[in-house]
Enzyme design. Sequence first.
Site, PDB file in Angstrom:
ATOM      1  N   ASP A   1     -14.213   7.720  -6.797  1.00 37.81           N
ATOM      2  CA  ASP A   1     -12.767   7.595  -6.663  1.00 37.81           C
ATOM      3  C   ASP A   1     -12.386   6.307  -7.390  1.00 37.81           C
ATOM      4  O   ASP A   1     -13.223   5.417  -7.566  1.00 37.81           O
ATOM      5  CB  ASP A   1     -12.340   7.513  -5.188  1.00 37.81           C
ATOM      6  CG  ASP A   1     -10.870   7.885  -4.984  1.00 37.81           C
ATOM      7  OD1 ASP A   1     -10.590   9.002  -4.504  1.00 37.81           O
ATOM      8  OD2 ASP A   1      -9.989   7.059  -5.322  1.00 37.81           O
TER       9      ASP A   1
ATOM     10  N   ARG B   1       4.957   1.243  -0.192  1.00 38.77           N
ATOM     11  CA  ARG B   1       3.545   0.925  -0.418  1.00 38.77           C
ATOM     12  C   ARG B   1       3.368  -0.504  -0.908  1.00 38.77           C
ATOM     13  O   ARG B   1       2.391  -1.173  -0.540  1.00 38.77           O
ATOM     14  CB  ARG B   1       2.955   1.901  -1.426  1.00 38.77           C
ATOM     15  CG  ARG B   1       2.891   3.299  -0.854  1.00 38.77           C
ATOM     16  CD  ARG B   1       2.231   4.215  -1.817  1.00 38.77           C
ATOM     17  NE  ARG B   1       2.119   5.546  -1.250  1.00 38.77           N
ATOM     18  CZ  ARG B   1       1.487   6.527  -1.835  1.00 38.77           C
ATOM     19  NH1 ARG B   1       0.911   6.345  -2.999  1.00 38.77           N
ATOM     20  NH2 ARG B   1       1.431   7.708  -1.271  1.00 38.77           N
TER      21      ARG B   1
END
Length: 282
Positions: A155, A46
């Site tokens: 979020d 990532r």
Amino acid sequence: MSALPAAVDDGDFVLSQRDFELIAGIAREQAGIVIRAHKMAMIRGRLLRRLRALQMRSVAEYCELLRGPDVHRELPQLLNVLTTNHTAFFRERHHFDHLRSQAMPEIVQRAQKGDQRVRIWCAASSTGEEPYTIAGTVIAAQPPKSIDLKILATDIDTDVLARAEAAEYSREVYERSPADMKPLLQVEPAGGDMVRIGANLRRLLTFRQLNLIQPWPMKGPFDAIFCRNVMIYFDGPTKKSIVDRCVDMLRPGGWLYLGHSESLSPPHPSFELIGRTVYRRR
Ligand SMILES: C[S@@+](CC[C@H](N)C(=O)[O-])C[C@H]1O[C@@H](n2cnc3c(N)ncnc32)[C@H](O)[C@@H]1O
């Protein structure tokens, strides 16, 4: 138990144990996300996305940035790459069956006797499939026009929020929805292989960034909270504190929907378990 790797290496992109600990520490402190050592290779993968965007040549260089005075500028981007955003329309479908046939009739009845307001919070909305599923489900419950219905979708990750707000999905993602539920999303063609969620659903939604481990700015009360498949990333005390705060955000009799592996154990004194990971505020 197998020994933990001291570093994960791919040519120039080595993630050392020390740098991994830095990243894992930031994830825990800033977002409550616990990243264990066996996830080192995944984290390295990532980070590569972020390194490429910054045109950096090594993880070590990136970690110097994180140790430096400008770390606060990079934190949102780092958190965006560290979050896991897997989701789907009608994921854990039993929750939407419950919302439509059990919760909504009661919620509407309560609202009609009072201020007409119905509020639902989707607390880890990712790329939007979950809040649009909620929107399609509440519309399918056919609330009277007098009801003032709104859904808040939040979020921590600003990238997924932007995608959610765009409301466009590949036809492939949409087609994975259960056949009998697809019409609820009222999609329209959006060019190429994309579909857009119907305007009737979109107008119910407000998207905001919100970090669940920081103070929540909303007053509530909500009739239902969907907080699904996010607390699995948190430790026990963080999970407990979020559930405690959900009690204060919910009306008495309001519903809390948790992810399939997030049951309240031990049971919470303010919640009654009334279905598969469906809780009702006492
Ligand atoms: C696996 S997805 C779940 C999405 C959706 N709730 C579902 O069940 O399909 C987890 C989401 O939680 C978000 N998240 C992680 N930590 C968070 C935090 N501290 N505050 C708010 N959202 C967070 C991630 O960005 C991600 O979009």
